[in-house]
Enzyme design. Sequence first.
Site, PDB file in Angstrom:
ATOM      1  N   HIS A  12      -7.252   6.111  -4.316  1.00 44.68           N
ATOM      2  CA  HIS A  12      -6.885   7.038  -5.401  1.00 44.68           C
ATOM      3  C   HIS A  12      -7.730   8.308  -5.468  1.00 44.68           C
ATOM      4  N   GLY A  17      -3.670   9.758  -2.438  1.00 42.79           N
ATOM      5  CA  GLY A  17      -3.806   8.831  -3.563  1.00 42.79           C
ATOM      6  C   GLY A  17      -3.996   9.579  -4.875  1.00 42.79           C
ATOM      7  N   SER A 108       2.229   7.790   9.359  1.00 40.45           N
ATOM      8  CA  SER A 108       1.979   9.183   9.745  1.00 40.45           C
ATOM      9  C   SER A 108       2.926   9.579  10.875  1.00 40.45           C
ATOM     10  N   SER A 109       3.200  10.882  10.983  1.00 40.25           N
ATOM     11  CA  SER A 109       4.123  11.345  12.038  1.00 40.25           C
ATOM     12  C   SER A 109       3.543  11.149  13.440  1.00 40.25           C
ATOM     13  N   CYS A 110       2.239  10.808  13.536  1.00 41.55           N
ATOM     14  CA  CYS A 110       1.647  10.601  14.862  1.00 41.55           C
ATOM     15  C   CYS A 110       2.087   9.286  15.508  1.00 41.55           C
ATOM     16  N   TYR A 137      -5.344   5.450  15.962  1.00 40.28           N
ATOM     17  CA  TYR A 137      -4.843   5.576  14.588  1.00 40.28           C
ATOM     18  C   TYR A 137      -3.347   5.244  14.560  1.00 40.28           C
ATOM     19  N   LYS A 141      -1.217   2.369  12.553  1.00 41.94           N
ATOM     20  CA  LYS A 141      -0.115   2.731  11.646  1.00 41.94           C
ATOM     21  C   LYS A 141       1.178   2.011  12.044  1.00 41.94           C
ATOM     22  N   PRO A 164       4.707  10.495   6.695  1.00 43.78           N
ATOM     23  CA  PRO A 164       4.555  11.905   6.327  1.00 43.78           C
ATOM     24  C   PRO A 164       4.104  12.781   7.483  1.00 43.78           C
ATOM     25  N   LEU A 167      -0.348  16.876   5.874  1.00 45.97           N
ATOM     26  CA  LEU A 167      -0.366  17.173   4.432  1.00 45.97           C
ATOM     27  C   LEU A 167      -1.558  18.051   4.076  1.00 45.97           C
ATOM     28  N   HIS A 180      -8.529  18.303   8.805  1.00 47.09           N
ATOM     29  CA  HIS A 180      -7.305  18.722   9.493  1.00 47.09           C
ATOM     30  C   HIS A 180      -7.280  20.257   9.568  1.00 47.09           C
ATOM     31  N   LYS A 188     -12.515  28.396   6.883  1.00 49.50           N
ATOM     32  CA  LYS A 188     -13.093  29.318   7.876  1.00 49.50           C
ATOM     33  C   LYS A 188     -12.794  30.780   7.508  1.00 49.50           C
TER      34      LYS A 188
HETATM   35  N1  LIG Z   1      -3.877  13.943   5.310  1.00 50.55           N
HETATM   36  C1  LIG Z   1      -2.810  14.039   6.087  1.00 50.55           C
HETATM   37  O1  LIG Z   1      -2.486  15.116   6.610  1.00 50.55           O
HETATM   38  C2  LIG Z   1      -1.973  12.820   6.331  1.00 50.55           C
HETATM   39  C3  LIG Z   1      -2.255  11.587   5.779  1.00 50.55           C
HETATM   40  N2  LIG Z   1      -1.448  10.506   6.055  1.00 50.55           N
HETATM   41  C4  LIG Z   1      -1.721   9.173   5.506  1.00 50.55           C
HETATM   42  O2  LIG Z   1      -1.819   9.208   4.098  1.00 50.55           O
HETATM   43  C5  LIG Z   1      -2.752   8.228   3.646  1.00 50.55           C
HETATM   44  C6  LIG Z   1      -3.797   8.888   2.769  1.00 50.55           C
HETATM   45  O3  LIG Z   1      -4.465   9.895   3.510  1.00 50.55           O
HETATM   46  P1  LIG Z   1      -5.396  10.991   2.811  1.00 50.55           P
HETATM   47  O4  LIG Z   1      -5.186  10.952   1.363  1.00 50.55           O
HETATM   48  O5  LIG Z   1      -5.234  12.227   3.576  1.00 50.55           O
HETATM   49  O6  LIG Z   1      -6.841  10.410   3.159  1.00 50.55           O
HETATM   50  P2  LIG Z   1      -8.247  10.672   2.423  1.00 50.55           P
HETATM   51  O7  LIG Z   1      -9.289  10.551   3.462  1.00 50.55           O
HETATM   52  O8  LIG Z   1      -8.179  11.904   1.605  1.00 50.55           O
HETATM   53  O9  LIG Z   1      -8.355   9.435   1.422  1.00 50.55           O
HETATM   54  C7  LIG Z   1      -8.473   8.151   1.902  1.00 50.55           C
HETATM   55  C8  LIG Z   1      -8.870   7.236   0.782  1.00 50.55           C
HETATM   56  O10 LIG Z   1      -8.997   5.931   1.324  1.00 50.55           O
HETATM   57  C9  LIG Z   1     -10.149   5.310   0.768  1.00 50.55           C
HETATM   58  N3  LIG Z   1     -10.699   4.390   1.760  1.00 50.55           N
HETATM   59  C10 LIG Z   1     -11.008   4.641   3.053  1.00 50.55           C
HETATM   60  N4  LIG Z   1     -11.476   3.530   3.641  1.00 50.55           N
HETATM   61  C11 LIG Z   1     -11.475   2.549   2.687  1.00 50.55           C
HETATM   62  C12 LIG Z   1     -11.847   1.180   2.679  1.00 50.55           C
HETATM   63  N5  LIG Z   1     -12.337   0.582   3.770  1.00 50.55           N
HETATM   64  N6  LIG Z   1     -11.724   0.501   1.525  1.00 50.55           N
HETATM   65  C13 LIG Z   1     -11.245   1.092   0.411  1.00 50.55           C
HETATM   66  N7  LIG Z   1     -10.847   2.372   0.363  1.00 50.55           N
HETATM   67  C14 LIG Z   1     -10.974   3.090   1.483  1.00 50.55           C
HETATM   68  C15 LIG Z   1     -11.114   6.420   0.420  1.00 50.55           C
HETATM   69  O11 LIG Z   1     -11.862   5.976  -0.694  1.00 50.55           O
HETATM   70  P3  LIG Z   1     -13.147   6.718  -1.333  1.00 50.55           P
HETATM   71  O12 LIG Z   1     -12.654   8.042  -1.830  1.00 50.55           O
HETATM   72  O13 LIG Z   1     -13.612   5.855  -2.425  1.00 50.55           O
HETATM   73  O14 LIG Z   1     -14.121   6.877  -0.197  1.00 50.55           O
HETATM   74  C16 LIG Z   1     -10.182   7.567   0.095  1.00 50.55           C
HETATM   75  O15 LIG Z   1      -9.930   7.654  -1.268  1.00 50.55           O
HETATM   76  C17 LIG Z   1      -3.346   7.583   4.907  1.00 50.55           C
HETATM   77  O16 LIG Z   1      -2.660   6.405   5.189  1.00 50.55           O
HETATM   78  C18 LIG Z   1      -3.055   8.618   5.970  1.00 50.55           C
HETATM   79  O17 LIG Z   1      -2.944   7.997   7.219  1.00 50.55           O
HETATM   80  C19 LIG Z   1      -0.362  10.640   6.878  1.00 50.55           C
HETATM   81  C20 LIG Z   1      -0.044  11.831   7.437  1.00 50.55           C
HETATM   82  C21 LIG Z   1      -0.817  13.019   7.210  1.00 50.55           C
HETATM   83  C1  LIG Z   2      -2.004  14.386  10.312  1.00 51.47           C
HETATM   84  C2  LIG Z   2      -2.358  14.221  11.756  1.00 51.47           C
HETATM   85  O1  LIG Z   2      -3.575  14.886  12.023  1.00 51.47           O
HETATM   86  C3  LIG Z   2      -4.146  14.766  13.315  1.00 51.47           C
HETATM   87  O2  LIG Z   2      -3.358  15.334  14.313  1.00 51.47           O
HETATM   88  P1  LIG Z   2      -3.254  16.887  14.510  1.00 51.47           P
HETATM   89  O3  LIG Z   2      -2.077  17.409  13.795  1.00 51.47           O
HETATM   90  O4  LIG Z   2      -3.307  17.168  15.984  1.00 51.47           O
HETATM   91  O5  LIG Z   2      -4.622  17.359  13.829  1.00 51.47           O
HETATM   92  P2  LIG Z   2      -5.275  18.642  13.206  1.00 51.47           P
HETATM   93  O6  LIG Z   2      -4.680  19.000  11.918  1.00 51.47           O
HETATM   94  O7  LIG Z   2      -6.746  18.391  13.216  1.00 51.47           O
HETATM   95  O8  LIG Z   2      -5.007  19.813  14.311  1.00 51.47           O
HETATM   96  C4  LIG Z   2      -3.779  20.425  14.502  1.00 51.47           C
HETATM   97  C5  LIG Z   2      -3.879  21.521  15.542  1.00 51.47           C
HETATM   98  O9  LIG Z   2      -4.678  22.581  15.027  1.00 51.47           O
HETATM   99  C6  LIG Z   2      -5.648  22.983  15.976  1.00 51.47           C
HETATM  100  N1  LIG Z   2      -6.784  23.627  15.297  1.00 51.47           N
HETATM  101  C7  LIG Z   2      -7.147  24.922  15.428  1.00 51.47           C
HETATM  102  N2  LIG Z   2      -8.267  25.186  14.756  1.00 51.47           N
HETATM  103  C8  LIG Z   2      -8.622  24.018  14.140  1.00 51.47           C
HETATM  104  C9  LIG Z   2      -9.702  23.676  13.287  1.00 51.47           C
HETATM  105  O10 LIG Z   2     -10.568  24.482  12.954  1.00 51.47           O
HETATM  106  N3  LIG Z   2      -9.721  22.386  12.839  1.00 51.47           N
HETATM  107  C10 LIG Z   2      -8.756  21.462  13.190  1.00 51.47           C
HETATM  108  N4  LIG Z   2      -8.835  20.217  12.685  1.00 51.47           N
HETATM  109  N5  LIG Z   2      -7.733  21.776  14.026  1.00 51.47           N
HETATM  110  C11 LIG Z   2      -7.672  23.041  14.495  1.00 51.47           C
HETATM  111  C12 LIG Z   2      -5.961  21.694  16.708  1.00 51.47           C
HETATM  112  O11 LIG Z   2      -6.590  21.932  17.945  1.00 51.47           O
HETATM  113  C13 LIG Z   2      -4.558  21.107  16.855  1.00 51.47           C
HETATM  114  O12 LIG Z   2      -3.887  21.718  17.931  1.00 51.47           O
HETATM  115  C14 LIG Z   2      -4.375  13.364  13.656  1.00 51.47           C
HETATM  116  O13 LIG Z   2      -5.422  12.922  12.915  1.00 51.47           O
HETATM  117  C15 LIG Z   2      -3.149  12.511  13.460  1.00 51.47           C
HETATM  118  O14 LIG Z   2      -3.518  11.211  13.517  1.00 51.47           O
HETATM  119  C16 LIG Z   2      -2.402  12.810  12.195  1.00 51.47           C
HETATM  120  O15 LIG Z   2      -1.742  11.970  11.606  1.00 51.47           O
END
Ligand SMILES: NC(=O)C1=CN([C@@H]2O[C@H](COP(=O)(O)OP(=O)(O)OC[C@H]3O[C@@H](n4cnc5c(N)ncnc54)[C@H](OP(=O)(O)O)[C@@H]3O)[C@@H](O)[C@H]2O)C=CC1
Ligand SMILES: C[C@H]1O[C@H](OP(=O)(O)OP(=O)(O)OC[C@H]2O[C@@H](n3cnc4c(=O)[nH]c(N)nc43)[C@H](O)[C@@H]2O)[C@@H](O)[C@@H](O)C1=O
Length: 355
Positions: A12, A17, A108-110, A137, A141, A164, A167, A180, A188
């Site tokens: 959350h 969350g 995740s879309s990966c 990862y 998933k 998703p 995000l 990300h 930056k």
């Molecule tokens: N961000 C993105 O671009 C994308 C995210 N997703 C998916 O969405 C979901 C959420 O991602 P997102 O919100 O970005 O991730 P965040 O890293 O922002 O949040 C992850 C949360 O998970 C909690 N957490 C991690 N490990 C544990 C553990 N061992 N036990 C209990 N809690 C844990 C953390 O808790 P605490 O804060 O207390 O440390 C944190 O609140 C994931 O499944 C991710 O794969 C999918 C596609 C894209």
């Molecule tokens: C959500 C998704 O996120 C991840 O996949 P990704 O999309 O490849 O990740 P990303 O967001 O970090 O990068 C996207 C692109 O962007 C370029 N890029 C440029 N400059 C920066 C930079 O400064 N930082 C980062 N992080 N990337 C950069 C980078 O080189 C790449 O070409 C996985 O965790 C995967 O598991 C997943 O689910």
Amino acid sequence: MEKNAKIYVAGHRGLVGSAIVRKLKELGYTNIITRTHKELDLTDQKATREFFEKEKPEYVFLAAAKVGGILANNTYKAEFIYQNIMIAANVIEASYRYGVKKLLNLGSSCIYPKYAKQPLKEEYLLTGELEPTNEPYAIAKISAIKMCRYYNEQYGTNFISVMPTNLYGPNDNFNLETAHVLPALIRKFYLGKLLNEGNYEKIKENIKKYPIGFGLDKEIDENNNETIDKVLKQVGITKENITLWGTGEVYREFLYVDDMADACVYLMRNVDAEEMGKISPDYFVNIGAGKDITIKELAKMIKEIIGYQGEIIHDTTKPDGTPRKLLDVTRLNKLGWKYSVELDEGIRRIFEYLY
Ligand SMILES: NC(=O)C1=CN([C@@H]2O[C@H](COP(=O)(O)OP(=O)(O)OC[C@H]3O[C@@H](n4cnc5c(N)ncnc54)[C@H](OP(=O)(O)O)[C@@H]3O)[C@@H](O)[C@H]2O)C=CC1
Ligand SMILES: C[C@H]1O[C@H](OP(=O)(O)OP(=O)(O)OC[C@H]2O[C@@H](n3cnc4c(=O)[nH]c(N)nc43)[C@H](O)[C@@H]2O)[C@@H](O)[C@@H](O)C1=O
């Protein structure tokens, strides 16, 4: 889902969350239970079972995971596969064991093959090789999606999954090593603009609020601007230019996290596993906007919105990752949901939220 239903949002405090909790509260849900990672480690099976036994949640949003950008995924491969498999296995199993009425699992879309046809349809799952930078990862998933499917099939549970796209939004990770791309580039270009202006006070504020990463934070001496210049240069931020990782020629799709939360709550309220299974044998649906842009175009957009005066350059020693992962959102649209926040609007919102 009744307004007083007991709802557990795992993760959350994270990006997704926290947006789900905001959405639920906005809709009048009053019985939301949460635990931080410190309070409940979901990789611990015993602790997870005890929590479910005691709290008996009726609905579960599984948004806890080990998450990170391309470099984090590519560096901490063992942690990504182990923690994500354990969290998903423990939460899904406990949800079955303690009678959860419905669970929504975040994928995740990966999960799709690196060279799959675009846009990515749900049925392309497991039709080809995965992208190596995030294979650990993705395997975790995929295991979670399949667990939900087979629990539904063997035990008649009501577990659905969502896939998703990338995000972004409030409560994102802004650590330049593990973030990300979108939150990393916003930060930056913002720090670059502050260098343009010579505004070291604001730079210090920013550095205090969010770690830089790469073990560089301890090298910063607040009373010496040269150390700040040096550290920022090492992460690709100077007055003259901002360094992007990779070629910038790959495509990514982005969705504002409040849209994502809206879709999750919509599916939890309206689409049960039975209906989902009819349109998707693995009980999942893509969540995205259905349009993408190159990283170069994204960088230009962010640069213009923030107003950085300098060039964009590339560090091609860093990975590009998958060339494209545009989601086909036909099924989601048919289920009655569509995104609302355009990318430029979302970037503006985040910039205002942050600075
Ligand atoms: N961000 C993105 O671009 C994308 C995210 N997703 C998916 O969405 C979901 C959420 O991602 P997102 O919100 O970005 O991730 P965040 O890293 O922002 O949040 C992850 C949360 O998970 C909690 N957490 C991690 N490990 C544990 C553990 N061992 N036990 C209990 N809690 C844990 C953390 O808790 P605490 O804060 O207390 O440390 C944190 O609140 C994931 O499944 C991710 O794969 C999918 C596609 C894209
Ligand atoms: C959500 C998704 O996120 C991840 O996949 P990704 O999309 O490849 O990740 P990303 O967001 O970090 O990068 C996207 C692109 O962007 C370029 N890029 C440029 N400059 C920066 C930079 O400064 N930082 C980062 N992080 N990337 C950069 C980078 O080189 C790449 O070409 C996985 O965790 C995967 O598991 C997943 O689910």
